[in-house]
Design a protein around this motif. Structure first.
Motif, PDB file in Angstrom:
ATOM      1  N   LEU A  78       0.823  -1.210   0.000  1.00 41.08           N
ATOM      2  CA  LEU A  78       0.000   0.000   0.000  1.00 41.08           C
ATOM      3  C   LEU A  78       0.861   1.266   0.000  1.00 41.08           C
ATOM      4  O   LEU A  78       0.439   2.319  -0.486  1.00 41.08           O
ATOM      5  N   SER A  79       2.060   1.148   0.523  1.00 38.88           N
ATOM      6  CA  SER A  79       2.971   2.293   0.553  1.00 38.88           C
ATOM      7  C   SER A  79       3.707   2.490  -0.763  1.00 38.88           C
ATOM      8  O   SER A  79       4.310   3.538  -0.990  1.00 38.88           O
ATOM      9  N   ASN A  80       3.652   1.453  -1.634  1.00 40.79           N
ATOM     10  CA  ASN A  80       4.453   1.505  -2.858  1.00 40.79           C
ATOM     11  C   ASN A  80       3.653   1.216  -4.126  1.00 40.79           C
ATOM     12  O   ASN A  80       3.480   2.086  -4.971  1.00 40.79           O
ATOM     13  N   VAL A  81       3.153  -0.026  -4.238  1.00 44.05           N
ATOM     14  CA  VAL A  81       2.562  -0.460  -5.513  1.00 44.05           C
ATOM     15  C   VAL A  81       1.051  -0.669  -5.449  1.00 44.05           C
ATOM     16  O   VAL A  81       0.443  -1.069  -6.438  1.00 44.05           O
ATOM     17  N   GLY A  82       0.439  -0.431  -4.307  1.00 43.44           N
ATOM     18  CA  GLY A  82      -1.008  -0.582  -4.210  1.00 43.44           C
ATOM     19  C   GLY A  82      -1.425  -1.968  -3.754  1.00 43.44           C
ATOM     20  O   GLY A  82      -0.610  -2.887  -3.641  1.00 43.44           O
ATOM     21  N   TRP A  83      -2.731  -2.122  -3.501  1.00 40.32           N
ATOM     22  CA  TRP A  83      -3.223  -3.370  -2.913  1.00 40.32           C
ATOM     23  C   TRP A  83      -3.053  -4.569  -3.835  1.00 40.32           C
ATOM     24  O   TRP A  83      -2.894  -5.700  -3.369  1.00 40.32           O
ATOM     25  N   ARG A  84      -3.084  -4.366  -5.146  1.00 41.61           N
ATOM     26  CA  ARG A  84      -2.877  -5.486  -6.075  1.00 41.61           C
ATOM     27  C   ARG A  84      -1.478  -6.073  -5.913  1.00 41.61           C
ATOM     28  O   ARG A  84      -1.280  -7.287  -6.032  1.00 41.61           O
ATOM     29  N   GLY A  85      -0.517  -5.212  -5.628  1.00 43.96           N
ATOM     30  CA  GLY A  85       0.835  -5.687  -5.372  1.00 43.96           C
ATOM     31  C   GLY A  85       0.893  -6.562  -4.134  1.00 43.96           C
ATOM     32  O   GLY A  85       1.648  -7.540  -4.084  1.00 43.96           O
ATOM     33  N   GLY A  86       0.075  -6.231  -3.128  1.00 43.42           N
ATOM     34  CA  GLY A  86       0.006  -7.059  -1.924  1.00 43.42           C
ATOM     35  C   GLY A  86      -0.480  -8.465  -2.235  1.00 43.42           C
ATOM     36  O   GLY A  86       0.036  -9.452  -1.703  1.00 43.42           O
ATOM     37  N   TYR A  87      -1.486  -8.560  -3.104  1.00 46.18           N
ATOM     38  CA  TYR A  87      -1.973  -9.879  -3.510  1.00 46.18           C
ATOM     39  C   TYR A  87      -0.928 -10.622  -4.336  1.00 46.18           C
ATOM     40  O   TYR A  87      -0.823 -11.848  -4.253  1.00 46.18           O
ATOM     41  N   ARG A  88      -0.147  -9.908  -5.142  1.00 50.34           N
ATOM     42  CA  ARG A  88       0.922 -10.568  -5.900  1.00 50.34           C
ATOM     43  C   ARG A  88       1.993 -11.126  -4.965  1.00 50.34           C
ATOM     44  O   ARG A  88       2.468 -12.247  -5.151  1.00 50.34           O
ATOM     45  N   TYR A  89       2.358 -10.341  -3.949  1.00 48.08           N
ATOM     46  CA  TYR A  89       3.341 -10.827  -2.985  1.00 48.08           C
ATOM     47  C   TYR A  89       2.843 -12.112  -2.314  1.00 48.08           C
ATOM     48  O   TYR A  89       3.597 -13.074  -2.140  1.00 48.08           O
ATOM     49  N   ALA A  90       1.564 -12.100  -1.935  1.00 45.24           N
ATOM     50  CA  ALA A  90       0.985 -13.268  -1.282  1.00 45.24           C
ATOM     51  C   ALA A  90       0.954 -14.472  -2.230  1.00 45.24           C
ATOM     52  O   ALA A  90       1.178 -15.613  -1.814  1.00 45.24           O
ATOM     53  N   PHE A  91       0.691 -14.202  -3.504  1.00 43.42           N
ATOM     54  CA  PHE A  91       0.696 -15.286  -4.487  1.00 43.42           C
ATOM     55  C   PHE A  91       2.072 -15.932  -4.594  1.00 43.42           C
ATOM     56  O   PHE A  91       2.187 -17.156  -4.680  1.00 43.42           O
ATOM     57  N   TYR A  92       3.119 -15.131  -4.581  1.00 50.22           N
ATOM     58  CA  TYR A  92       4.468 -15.684  -4.677  1.00 50.22           C
ATOM     59  C   TYR A  92       4.743 -16.637  -3.513  1.00 50.22           C
ATOM     60  O   TYR A  92       5.304 -17.726  -3.702  1.00 50.22           O
ATOM     61  N   VAL A  93       4.341 -16.223  -2.316  1.00 50.58           N
ATOM     62  CA  VAL A  93       4.522 -17.083  -1.137  1.00 50.58           C
ATOM     63  C   VAL A  93       3.746 -18.384  -1.308  1.00 50.58           C
ATOM     64  O   VAL A  93       4.252 -19.488  -1.074  1.00 50.58           O
ATOM     65  N   GLN A  94       2.488 -18.261  -1.747  1.00 53.87           N
ATOM     66  CA  GLN A  94       1.625 -19.432  -1.894  1.00 53.87           C
ATOM     67  C   GLN A  94       2.118 -20.365  -2.988  1.00 53.87           C
ATOM     68  O   GLN A  94       2.010 -21.597  -2.863  1.00 53.87           O
ATOM     69  N   ALA A  95       2.673 -19.826  -4.051  1.00 50.36           N
ATOM     70  CA  ALA A  95       3.184 -20.644  -5.151  1.00 50.36           C
ATOM     71  C   ALA A  95       4.373 -21.494  -4.696  1.00 50.36           C
ATOM     72  O   ALA A  95       4.496 -22.673  -5.057  1.00 50.36           O
ATOM     73  N   VAL A  96       5.242 -20.901  -3.895  1.00 47.66           N
ATOM     74  CA  VAL A  96       6.396 -21.648  -3.374  1.00 47.66           C
ATOM     75  C   VAL A  96       5.929 -22.781  -2.461  1.00 47.66           C
ATOM     76  O   VAL A  96       6.447 -23.907  -2.530  1.00 47.66           O
ATOM     77  N   ILE A  97       4.941 -22.493  -1.610  1.00 44.17           N
ATOM     78  CA  ILE A  97       4.415 -23.525  -0.710  1.00 44.17           C
ATOM     79  C   ILE A  97       3.752 -24.647  -1.510  1.00 44.17           C
ATOM     80  O   ILE A  97       3.908 -25.835  -1.194  1.00 44.17           O
TER      81      ILE A  97
END
Length: 392
Positions: free
Chosen positions: A147-166
Motif C-alpha cells: 500500500l505504501s508503494n505499488v497498491g493493494w494489487r501488489g500485496g496480492y501478488r506478494y501473497a501469491f508468490y509465497v503461496q506458489a512456493v508452498i
C-alpha cells in the motif's frame, strides 16, 4: 516424521496467507472501486460458505485420495485465486475467485488438523496453528508494504508468490507421506464417515459446534473489521490500519506458540481456560472509548487469548469423540468454525448500518459470552459420558 511435520507446518502458513488479506486491503479496495465498505461481507460470506461446503465433504475426499494430494491440490487452488485477485478490476470479478479460495481452504484445514490430532502431540497442534498465525501475520505486513508503494494489487501478488512456493513444496513432498509409519493407514482404515444428521443428534457435538462458531467469529470479526474500525473510528491511515492488524495476528501467533510450549506442563483444558480468561479483559478494552494505540493493544490481547482456544479444541477431538469418528467430526467442527467466519462480517456490517461501526465491539462481547456458556455445557456433557479428562 520430523520432515513431514515441517512440511505440514509450512502448509499451514499457506492456509493463513489468504485469510487476512481482504481485511487489510479492503479500506483501499472499496475506496478505489467506489463500492460500499460493507460489500466486504459478500466476499467473506462466499469464501466462508465454500469453505463450509468443502469441510463438510472433506472426510470422504480425504479418505479416498489421502491428505497429501488433497493438501497440495487445495493449496494450488488458493494460489490461483490470489493471482486472480491481483489482477481484478471489479468487485464482480472477485466473486468467482472467492469461491475458489473457499473451496481450497476447507480441505486443507480438515485434513491437516485431523492428521496432527491423531498422530502428534498437543504441542504440535498448537505449533501448527502458530504457523497459521505466521501466515495471517505475514499477509497484512506484505499488504502494508504494498500500500505504501505499488497498491493493494501488489500485496496480492506478494501473497501469491509465497503461496506458489508452498504449493511447489507440497507437490514435491507427496512421496514423503508414503514413507511415514503404517499407523496412518491403520487409522484411516478404521475411520467411519458420519452424516451431518448423525452428528447433530449428539448434544456434545452440537455444543462443540457452538464453541467453534463463536471463537472463530471473534477471530474473523477482528481480522476483517479491525483495520476498518481503526481507520474509521480511530483516524488511522489505511497502511497503519493494515499494520495494526499484523499486531493482532502476532498476538494470535504468540498465544499459540506459548500454548505449545506449555503443553507438557499444563493440560489442554487448562490452556483453553487461560485463553478464555485473557479474552475477557481484551474485549473490555475494545468496548471502552480509549485511544487508538490502546485499542491496538486490545486487539493484540484478543489474538493472544482467543488464539489458543481453537487449536486446543481441535486437538481434543479424538479424545472427546473417538478416533474412528474424528475425521467426520473434525470436518463438521471446522465447517461450523467457518460458519462463524461467514456470519461475523455480515453481522458487523448490519450493526454498522444501523448504529455505526463504533458499536461493533459489542458483538465481540456477545460472542464471548456465548462461547463461555457453550464450553461449560460441553464439559458437563463430557463428564456425564466419562469422556472428560482434565489431565489431557
Amino acid at each position: 516424521m520430523v520432515f513431514l511435520l515441517i512440511v505440514i507446518y509450512i502448509a499451514f502458513i499457506g492456509l493463513g496467507v489468504p485469510d487476512s488479506l481482504i481485511g487489510s486491503a479492503w479500506p483501499a479496495i472499496h475506496t478505489e472501486m467506489e463500492i460500499p465498505v460493507e460489500a466486504v461481507s459478500i466476499l467473506t460470506f462466499i469464501i466462508s460458505g465454500c469453505t463450509v461446503l468443502s469441510s463438510m465433504f472433506s472426510a470422504r475426499i480425504l479418505n479416498k485420495l489421502g491428505t497429501a494430494k488433497v493438501t497440495a491440490f487445495s493449496t494450488a487452488l488458493t494460489a490461483a485465486a490470489l493471482l486472480g485477485f491481483s489482477v481484478a478490476d471489479s468487485f464482480w470479478f472477485m466473486i468467482p475467485l472467492a469461491v475458489i479460495l473457499g473451496l481450497g481452504a476447507g480441505a486443507i484445514d480438515s485434513g491437516l488438523n485431523n492428521y496432527v490430532a491423531l498422530h502428534c502431540k498437543a504441542s504440535h497442534m498448537n505449533f501448527l496453528h502458530c504457523f497459521y498465525g505466521v501466515g495471517v501475520s505475514l499477509s497484512p505486513y506484505l499488504m502494508s508494504q504494498a500500500l505504501s508503494n505499488v497498491g493493494w494489487r501488489g500485496g496480492y501478488r506478494y501473497a501469491f508468490y509465497v503461496q506458489a512456493v508452498i504449493t511447489l513444496l507440497l507437490i514435491v513432498s507427496v512421496p514423503l507421506w508414503k514413507k511415514t509409519s503404517s499407523s496412518e493407514e491403520t487409522e484411516e482404515e478404521k475411520s467411519v464417515s458420519l452424516t451431518l444428521l448423525q452428528m447433530a443428534k449428539r448434544s456434545e457435538v452440537r455444543w462443540v459446534w457452538i464453541i467453534m462458531l463463536a471463537t472463530n467469529a471473534i477471530e474473523y470479526a477482528c481480522g476483517v473489521w479491525g483495520s476498518t474500525y481503526l481507520v474509521t473510528e480511530k483516524g488511522f491511515e489505511a497502511k497503519y490500519g493494515a499494520l495494526a492488524l499484523t499486531i493482532y495476528y502476532v498476538g494470535m501467533s504468540i498465544g499459540r506458540f506459548v500454548s505449545g510450549l506449555l503443553a507438557d506442563k499444563i493440560s489442554t483444558w487448562k490452556r483453553i481456560g487461560i485463553g478464555a480468561f485473557i479474552l475477557a479483559p481484551a474485549i473490555a478494552i475494545m468496548l471502552l472509548p480509549l485511544p487508538g494505540a490502546v485499542t491496538v493493544a486490545g486487539l493484540f490481547l484478543v489474538g493472544l487469548g482467543n488464539g489458543s482456544i481453537y487449536p486446543n479444541m481441535i486437538h481434543l477431538t479424538p479424545h472427546n469423540f473417538g478416533k474412528e469418528a474424528s475425521q467426520s467430526i473434525m470436518g463438521s467442527q471446522i465447517a461450523f468454525a467457518y460458519i462463524g467466519v461467514m456470519l461475523a462480517p455480515p453481522m458487523v456490517s448490519l450493526i454498522s448500518r444501523l448504529f455505526g461501526i463504533g458499536v461493533y465491539p459489542v458483538l465481540l462481547a456477545v460472542l464471548y459470552v456465548i462461547m463461555v456458556i457453550a464450553l461449560r455445557f460441553f464439559i458437563n456433557r463430557l463428564k456425564k459420558q466419562n469422556r472428560y479428562n482434565a489431565d489431557v
